[in-house]
Write a protein that holds these residues in place. Sequence first.
Motif, PDB file in Angstrom:
ATOM      1  N   GLN A 173       0.832  -1.209   0.000  1.00  0.00           N
ATOM      2  CA  GLN A 173       0.000   0.000   0.000  1.00  0.00           C
ATOM      3  C   GLN A 173       0.867   1.259   0.000  1.00  0.00           C
ATOM      4  OE1 GLN A 173      -2.533  -0.354   3.389  1.00  0.00           O
ATOM      5  NE2 GLN A 173      -3.948  -1.784   2.404  1.00  0.00           N
ATOM      6  N   MET A 174       1.927   1.230   0.812  1.00  0.00           N
ATOM      7  CA  MET A 174       2.793   2.414   0.887  1.00  0.00           C
ATOM      8  C   MET A 174       3.470   2.672  -0.455  1.00  0.00           C
ATOM      9  SD  MET A 174       4.363   1.943   4.688  1.00  0.00           S
ATOM     10  CE  MET A 174       5.443   3.349   4.574  1.00  0.00           C
ATOM     11  N   LEU A 175       3.894   1.595  -1.111  1.00  0.00           N
ATOM     12  CA  LEU A 175       4.547   1.739  -2.406  1.00  0.00           C
ATOM     13  C   LEU A 175       3.570   2.264  -3.461  1.00  0.00           C
ATOM     14  CD1 LEU A 175       7.515   1.006  -3.375  1.00  0.00           C
ATOM     15  CD2 LEU A 175       6.939   0.474  -1.036  1.00  0.00           C
ATOM     16  N   ASP A 193      15.669  12.798  -2.903  1.00  0.00           N
ATOM     17  CA  ASP A 193      15.202  13.526  -1.712  1.00  0.00           C
ATOM     18  C   ASP A 193      13.683  13.637  -1.694  1.00  0.00           C
ATOM     19  OD1 ASP A 193      17.518  13.856  -0.421  1.00  0.00           O
ATOM     20  OD2 ASP A 193      17.810  15.988  -0.942  1.00  0.00           O
ATOM     21  N   GLY A 194      13.117  13.871  -2.867  1.00  0.00           N
ATOM     22  CA  GLY A 194      11.670  13.967  -2.978  1.00  0.00           C
ATOM     23  C   GLY A 194      11.001  12.653  -2.589  1.00  0.00           C
ATOM     24  N   ILE A 195      11.584  11.564  -3.043  1.00  0.00           N
ATOM     25  CA  ILE A 195      11.072  10.229  -2.715  1.00  0.00           C
ATOM     26  C   ILE A 195      11.133   9.998  -1.216  1.00  0.00           C
ATOM     27  CG2 ILE A 195      11.659   7.787  -2.785  1.00  0.00           C
ATOM     28  CD1 ILE A 195      10.745   7.939  -5.357  1.00  0.00           C
ATOM     29  N   LYS A 196      12.252  10.409  -0.649  1.00  0.00           N
ATOM     30  CA  LYS A 196      12.461  10.199   0.773  1.00  0.00           C
ATOM     31  C   LYS A 196      11.426  10.967   1.600  1.00  0.00           C
ATOM     32  CE  LYS A 196      16.607   9.823   3.589  1.00  0.00           C
ATOM     33  NZ  LYS A 196      18.053   9.974   3.613  1.00  0.00           N
ATOM     34  N   ARG A 213       8.531  11.877   0.626  1.00  0.00           N
ATOM     35  CA  ARG A 213       7.214  11.292   0.397  1.00  0.00           C
ATOM     36  C   ARG A 213       7.036  10.003   1.184  1.00  0.00           C
ATOM     37  NH1 ARG A 213       3.200  10.870   0.362  1.00  0.00           N
ATOM     38  NH2 ARG A 213       1.410  11.714  -0.778  1.00  0.00           N
ATOM     39  N   LEU A 214       8.112   9.219   1.292  1.00  0.00           N
ATOM     40  CA  LEU A 214       8.064   7.973   2.044  1.00  0.00           C
ATOM     41  C   LEU A 214       7.861   8.280   3.530  1.00  0.00           C
ATOM     42  CD1 LEU A 214       8.273   4.923   1.613  1.00  0.00           C
ATOM     43  CD2 LEU A 214      10.731   5.098   1.975  1.00  0.00           C
ATOM     44  N   GLN A 215       8.539   9.315   3.971  1.00  0.00           N
ATOM     45  CA  GLN A 215       8.391   9.763   5.370  1.00  0.00           C
ATOM     46  C   GLN A 215       6.944  10.162   5.641  1.00  0.00           C
ATOM     47  OE1 GLN A 215      11.122  12.888   6.338  1.00  0.00           O
ATOM     48  NE2 GLN A 215      10.249  13.251   8.348  1.00  0.00           N
ATOM     49  N   ASP A 272       4.791  12.012  14.155  1.00  0.00           N
ATOM     50  CA  ASP A 272       5.681  12.926  13.424  1.00  0.00           C
ATOM     51  C   ASP A 272       7.133  12.645  13.746  1.00  0.00           C
ATOM     52  OD1 ASP A 272       3.552  14.102  12.373  1.00  0.00           O
ATOM     53  OD2 ASP A 272       3.827  16.081  13.292  1.00  0.00           O
ATOM     54  N   GLU A 273       7.404  12.575  15.049  1.00  0.00           N
ATOM     55  CA  GLU A 273       8.767  12.348  15.508  1.00  0.00           C
ATOM     56  C   GLU A 273       9.288  11.013  15.014  1.00  0.00           C
ATOM     57  OE1 GLU A 273       9.448  12.598  19.855  1.00  0.00           O
ATOM     58  OE2 GLU A 273       8.747  14.660  19.558  1.00  0.00           O
ATOM     59  N   PHE A 274       8.417  10.019  15.140  1.00  0.00           N
ATOM     60  CA  PHE A 274       8.774   8.670  14.729  1.00  0.00           C
ATOM     61  C   PHE A 274       9.179   8.664  13.261  1.00  0.00           C
ATOM     62  CE2 PHE A 274       7.608   4.330  13.355  1.00  0.00           C
ATOM     63  CZ  PHE A 274       8.347   3.605  14.255  1.00  0.00           C
ATOM     64  N   ALA A 275       8.357   9.271  12.423  1.00  0.00           N
ATOM     65  CA  ALA A 275       8.633   9.299  10.986  1.00  0.00           C
ATOM     66  C   ALA A 275       9.909  10.087  10.690  1.00  0.00           C
ATOM     67  CB  ALA A 275       7.450   9.896  10.230  1.00  0.00           C
ATOM     68  N   ARG A 276      10.117  11.168  11.437  1.00  0.00           N
ATOM     69  CA  ARG A 276      11.311  11.987  11.203  1.00  0.00           C
ATOM     70  C   ARG A 276      12.581  11.239  11.618  1.00  0.00           C
ATOM     71  NH1 ARG A 276      10.697  16.232  14.649  1.00  0.00           N
ATOM     72  NH2 ARG A 276       8.529  16.463  14.068  1.00  0.00           N
TER      73      ARG A 276
END
Length: 290
Positions: A42-44, A60-63, A65-67, A282-286
Amino acid sequence: MFRKLMERVDRALGRGVIDEDLYEELEEALLQADVGVRTAQQMLEELRGAVRSERITTPDGIKDRLQEAIRSRFDQKAESALFRNMAPPTVYLFVGVNGVGKTTTIGKLATRLVKDGRKVVLGAGDTFRAAAVEQLELWAKRSGADFVGAQPGADPASVVFDAIVAGKARGADYVLADTAGRQHSKASLMQELSKVARAVEKAHGRAADEVLLVLDANTGQNAIRQAEEFTAAAGVTGLVLTKLDGTARGGALLGIWERFRIPIKLVGLGEKPEDLRDFKPDEFARQIFD
Ligand SMILES: Nc1nc2c(ncn2[C@@H]2O[C@H](COP(=O)(O)OP(=O)(O)O)[C@@H](O)[C@H]2O)c(=O)[nH]1
Ligand SMILES: [Mg+2]
């Protein structure tokens, strides 16, 4: 946490082109981090859509977006802060299999609450071994919490009952109750947990304010099985994910959230009193991308 995942992602992105191989490598990286197959796919899908519609062309854009995909997965609609009951004592019951970090989490949380000026009672509901009772007693001493102990082999439900009665008598703000994770069978686990739950009601006139299932991040997909069993047995209201320090497997958290929709309340990042954090999507994703 997620370090290995990010090394792989960086390697995949290092080639600088967005192609099928890249998506395959990203999916592989997510699976390796214990993100379940369905969630990873799903994420992909989301990522592919975003790359098209937002015309993302750079690693960087991909990164980013994945975040965003990871963060948004955790958008917890349910309340994620620990519930504090206006009629004290607020009672938290800690459940989970042996060795996941229940006692340590109780110790860390007691440290935090006492520092905030709260009066806290710890109840040694894991009566299986003397060492388990002593371990909690040590945390009580270190944190400045009161302690209600038990003889090894004592009935866990009656210890939890006593701890709540003591908490009420002493005007405590919180009672944190430990339980044993060792059980011979699912049936006896259910039996013991429902007995403890009844003891809470009897002592307090209401159910535990939180039933916190503690899970070890290192156990990966196995944590999902534990979540299955304990949610069935104990009416879990929140999750605690421990040992997120030095593990590449925080991804199980995504799968558990997707599947059970139980809010993640706390994360453990080490063995020291201060190694406890509120869970912040947020923190987790960062952090994943640090
Ligand atoms: N690295 C790390 N170790 C932890 C964490 N939480 C608990 N532990 C360790 O895991 C082991 C089992 O913890 P314990 O609290 O006794 O688990 P319990 O059986 O569920 O009560 C102990 O050695 C703890 O110090 C954590 O967040 N990070
Ligand atoms: Mg313990």
